[in-house]
Design an enzyme around this catalytic site. Sequence first.
Site, PDB file in Angstrom:
ATOM      1  N   ASP A   1      31.486  13.277  36.047  1.00 12.86           N
ATOM      2  CA  ASP A   1      31.697  12.724  37.385  1.00 12.86           C
ATOM      3  C   ASP A   1      30.875  11.458  37.613  1.00 12.86           C
ATOM      4  OD1 ASP A   1      32.875  13.011  40.084  1.00 12.86           O
ATOM      5  OD2 ASP A   1      30.800  13.278  40.703  1.00 12.86           O
TER       6      ASP A   1
ATOM      7  N   LEU B   1      33.535  12.575  47.350  1.00 17.07           N
ATOM      8  CA  LEU B   1      34.385  11.432  47.702  1.00 17.07           C
ATOM      9  C   LEU B   1      34.393  10.343  46.629  1.00 17.07           C
ATOM     10  CD1 LEU B   1      33.447  11.057  51.485  1.00 17.07           C
ATOM     11  CD2 LEU B   1      35.496  12.111  50.506  1.00 17.07           C
ATOM     12  N   ARG B   2      33.711  10.614  45.502  1.00 20.75           N
ATOM     13  CA  ARG B   2      33.668   9.597  44.457  1.00 20.75           C
ATOM     14  C   ARG B   2      35.061   9.221  43.965  1.00 20.75           C
ATOM     15  NH1 ARG B   2      28.765  11.342  40.680  1.00 20.75           N
ATOM     16  NH2 ARG B   2      27.170  10.461  42.033  1.00 20.75           N
ATOM     17  N   GLY B   3      35.932  10.207  43.827  1.00 24.91           N
ATOM     18  CA  GLY B   3      37.291   9.937  43.350  1.00 24.91           C
ATOM     19  C   GLY B   3      38.045   9.012  44.292  1.00 24.91           C
TER      20      GLY B   3
END
Length: 349
Positions: A206, A287-289
Site C-alpha cells: 500500500d 483513501l490512498r487509492g
Amino acid sequence: MYTNIYIMIWKNFSVNAGMNIAETKKDNSPDVRRPIFPFTAIVGQEEMKLSLILNVIDPKIGGVMIMGDRGTGKSTAVRALVDLLPDILVVSDDPFNSDPEDPDNMSDGVREKIQNNEPLLTHTKKIPMIDLPLGATEDRVCGTIDLEKALTEGVKAFEPGLLAQANRGILYVDEVNLLDDHLVDHFILIGSGNPEEGELRPQLLDRFGLHAQIGTVQDPELRVQIVEQRATFDASPLVFRQKYHKQQEQLTHLLYSARDRLKTIQLDTDLRIKISQVCATLHIDGLRGDIVTNRAAKALTCLEERQHVTPEDIFRVLPLCLRHRLRKDPLETIDSGEKVRETFQKIFG
C-alpha cells in the site's frame, strides 16, 4: 529533513538562483559513466514504462512497485528513465543536494548561510539515483552521529546517509520484497522484485503509489528484436544511443511540458465521485487509492497533451493504482486487474 523526499523531484531547474549566490558553475569533470540503454528503445513492458513516466510528471503519486520475472528489464528501465531527466542546480559541498532556490529542499546549513547573507557556490549535476542495498541498516539509510568528529574534535556532527544522497532524486530498491519491512517507513521509493522470491505484505504494498506487472515477452519476433537490440547496444553503445537521440529529446520535452501543465488539468466532480465509488465497492482500505487514481489520471492526461480527464484515462490507470490494494490475505496473489476493470464497467457504465 526527509519529509520532502519524493521518488523524483522535478522543479526549479533555473540556473538563476537569485539568493545571494556568488557563483554558479557547471560540473566539468569527465563523464566516465557507463552508457545507459535509451528509454525510448525499450521494447514492450508498456505498463512499467507508463508507471515510471507518470511518477516523473507527478512525484506525489508516490512511486511504483515493478513486479515481474528476472531478466525482464526492470533495472534497465529505471536507469534509462534517470537518463531522460535534466540536470539540477545544487549547493556545492552540501551532502543533501540542497536546492538554492527552494527552502523546502534546503539543509539547515544552507538556510543559515542564506539568513546570514553568505554567498553560496552552486553547480549543476545529474539527478541522482541511489541503489539501496538489501543489507542496509537504519543508520546507513537515515544517517547517524559522526563518531570520528565526536572523538577527535569533541563536537556533535551528523553523518548523512543514503536518503541524503537520494534527496531530489531516485531511491531504487531491487528485490524490494527481500528488504526489511521497517526500513520502508522512512521513505517513498521505486522498487522491483521477482514474485518467485516472495510476495510483499499488504501493508508494504500500500506504500507504493502504483503497481506494474511485467512478464517475459512470449512473441518470438519481439524476443528476437529485444535480443538484437541488446547485442547492438553492447557492441557500440554510443552509436546505438545516437540512433535514439531524437526520440529521447522529444520525450524529455514532453515530460517537461506535462509537468508544467499538471496544475491546469481538470478532473470533473462526477468522475471523482465515480473513482471513489469504485474504491468503496472494492473495499479499498483508506483513501490512498482514491488520491493516487486522481493524480495518475491527471498525469496521463498531461502526457497526452489534453486538458480534461476522460473515463478512458481513469480506466487505463485504475489497475495500476488499485490492484495491489485489494489483498486482504497475505497468501493471496495480486489481482491482474480484471476485478478492477469489471468494477469500473459497473460504476462508469
